[in-house]
Write an enzyme that holds these catalytic residues in place. Structure first.
Site, PDB file in Angstrom:
ATOM      1  CE  LYS A  12      -4.483   0.943   0.288  1.00 27.96           C
ATOM      2  NZ  LYS A  12      -5.602   0.030  -0.054  1.00 27.96           N
ATOM      3  N   GLY A  53     -18.320   7.629  -2.692  1.00 26.09           N
ATOM      4  CA  GLY A  53     -17.185   7.683  -3.621  1.00 26.09           C
ATOM      5  C   GLY A  53     -17.299   6.551  -4.626  1.00 26.09           C
ATOM      6  CG  ASN A  54     -14.546   3.722  -7.543  1.00 29.92           C
ATOM      7  OD1 ASN A  54     -15.281   3.662  -8.514  1.00 29.92           O
ATOM      8  ND2 ASN A  54     -13.642   2.813  -7.271  1.00 29.92           N
ATOM      9  CB  ALA A  55     -16.512   1.682  -2.734  1.00 30.24           C
ATOM     10  N   GLY A  56     -19.029   3.370  -2.698  1.00 30.28           N
ATOM     11  CA  GLY A  56     -20.395   3.561  -2.193  1.00 30.28           C
ATOM     12  C   GLY A  56     -21.361   4.123  -3.231  1.00 30.28           C
TER      13      GLY A  56
HETATM   14  N1  GLU Z   1      -7.324   0.361  -3.310  1.00 28.50           N
HETATM   15  C1  GLU Z   1      -8.093  -0.803  -3.647  1.00 28.50           C
HETATM   16  C2  GLU Z   1      -8.151  -1.755  -2.473  1.00 28.50           C
HETATM   17  O1  GLU Z   1      -7.957  -1.369  -1.356  1.00 28.50           O
HETATM   18  C3  GLU Z   1      -7.620  -1.467  -4.930  1.00 28.50           C
HETATM   19  C4  GLU Z   1      -6.236  -1.995  -4.899  1.00 28.50           C
HETATM   20  C5  GLU Z   1      -5.734  -2.486  -6.246  1.00 28.50           C
HETATM   21  O2  GLU Z   1      -6.504  -2.526  -7.186  1.00 28.50           O
HETATM   22  O3  GLU Z   1      -4.558  -2.826  -6.296  1.00 28.50           O
HETATM   23  O4  GLU Z   1      -8.458  -2.911  -2.620  1.00 28.50           O
END
Ligand code: GLU
Length: 412
Positions: free
Chosen positions: A103, A217-220
């Protein structure tokens, strides 16, 4: 003293390792990041010269190259990024894709900076981190307050450094730069596949539910749209500014439209306003937490009235809240499974970049569905075998796979 996010996830991994009776040396390695990269980004912004701390934590690559998003957030720090990196290793393992966990984070409040500033910050990140990244090494993606544009800048800068094209070094790219169809909706879509499969398994079918969603956002935001179209009643939504609700349900597209137009969430709509804290406690069937971590805690979990919590954010529930939910019979569909659709389609993007052959949206969604449905079944098998929660089971499955990969490689 409360545990930090990283301590919390270490505890979850360690307790899975204890139950599985794994070798303690390998377990110790599995609890420790393999590589921590810390840099300071010096950027000439519209507010003058600024320094931003930046992190990339490469947690584990036993199952494949490091993989995970980069967030721009004023609270991003090494502990949080480490916890999220460990979460990625677990997540990729739960869904069985051949990638490890990493990350990244930049400590910045992106709302205080211009688009041009954010471009410079993104480019500085890619430049500083370039030696550690690569299609076979470490593959970033979007996360909180980063998006396809951020990925485009980072890819461009990275390719300048290495002097050749390498689209597979980063995922979540815009389509014209080699992004995958369906990546933008993948986190939400994957979560809905898991939720519906779970309902089919335990209730014998998917009946319309009353749903509350924290985060647009993108998820919700995408989840609200998909769930509404699937016939569920969306009765409450919120973003970082607050929330709206109506027990009768409403079309979330109207609220999203307000958001896009920069208006107040419920402006012009007959909806009640609520704070984010109140929204989490509304009576409903399914509570979708799709904002930030640490939302459901010891102090509010006891008042949650939902029957199912679907975690589209990373780390929204603390271990203390988990215990309360278990005692109240509230089912938590954990982040490492529920939101793994995002990284799964990132994996598809990476595969398509490597083979330079691109799939249709239908192909992507069919492949995503297979992985999400199979993964839920596997997690539920572990749940039955070890009489644990879904989260406990997901960790058991993931830790078992990670451990095997480390053991076979002779890591100790
Ligand atoms: N940020 C997203 C997650 O937490 C996607 C990570 C990715 O696609 O590598 O799963």
């Amino acid at each position: 003293m409360k545990n930090t996010p990283f301590e919390n996830i270490q505890k979850r991994i360690d307790s899975a390792a204890q139950i599985l009776k794994l070798d303690s040396h390998i377990t110790k390695l599995l609890l420790t990041p393999e590589n921590i990269v810390e840099k300071t980004l010096e950027v000439e912004t519209s507010k003058g010269k600024k320094s931003f701390p930046a992190y990339r934590v490469q947690f584990n690559n036993a199952r494949g190259p490091y993989k995970g998003g980069i967030r721009f957030h004023h609270e991003a720090d090494l502990d949080e990024v480490s916890a999220l990196a460990a979460g990625m290793a677990i997540k990729c393992s739960v869904v069985g894709i051949p990638l490890g966990g990493a990350k990244g984070g930049v400590t910045i409040n992106p709302k205080e900076y211009t688009e041009a500033d954010l471009e410079q910050v993104s480019r500085a990140f890619a430049r500083e981190m370039a030696p550690y990244l690569g299609v076979d090494k470490d593959i970033p993606a979007p996360d909180v307050y980063t998006n396809g544009q951020t990925m485009a800048w980072m890819l461009d800068e990275y390719e300048k450094v290495i002097g050749k094209n390498e689209p597979g070094m980063i995922t979540g790219k815009p389509i014209v730069l080699g992004g995958s169809l369906g990546r933008d909706t993948a986190t939400a879509q994957g979560g809905v596949y898991v939720l519906h499969t779970y309902l089919e398994k335990v209730e014998g079918g998917v009946k319309p539910k009353k749903i509350v969603i924290q985060g647009l956002g993108n998820a919700g935001g995408v989840a609200a749209e998909i769930l509404h179209k699937a016939g569920h009643s969306i009765i409450g939504v919120s973003d970082s500014t607050g929330g709206v609700w109506s027990d009768a349900g409403f079309d979330p597209a109207l609220v999203m439209k307000n958001k896009e137009e920069g208006k107040k969430l419920g402006e012009g709509l007959k909806l009640n306003s609520v704070t984010n804290e109140e929204l989490l406690l509304l009576p409903c069937d399914v509570l979708v937490v799709a904002a930030l971590d640490n939302q459901l805690r010891e102090d509010n979990a006891g008042q949650v009235k939902a029957k199912i919590v679907l975690e589209l954010a990373n780390g929204p529930t603390t271990p203390e809240a988990d215990k309360i939910f278990e005692s109240k019979g509230i089912v938590v569909i954990p982040d490492v499974l529920a939101n793994a659709g995002g990284v799964t389609v990132s994996y598809f993007e990476w595969v398509q970049n490597r083979q330079q052959y691109y799939w249709s949206l239908t192909e992507v969604q069919e492949k995503l569905k297979v992985i999400m449905v199979d993964s839920l079944h596997e997690v539920m098998n572990y749940q039955k075998k070890y009489m644990s929660s879904l989260r406990g089971a997901a960790y058991l499955l993931a830790v078992h796979r990670l451990y095997e990969a480390m053991r076979l490689r002779g890591r100790k």
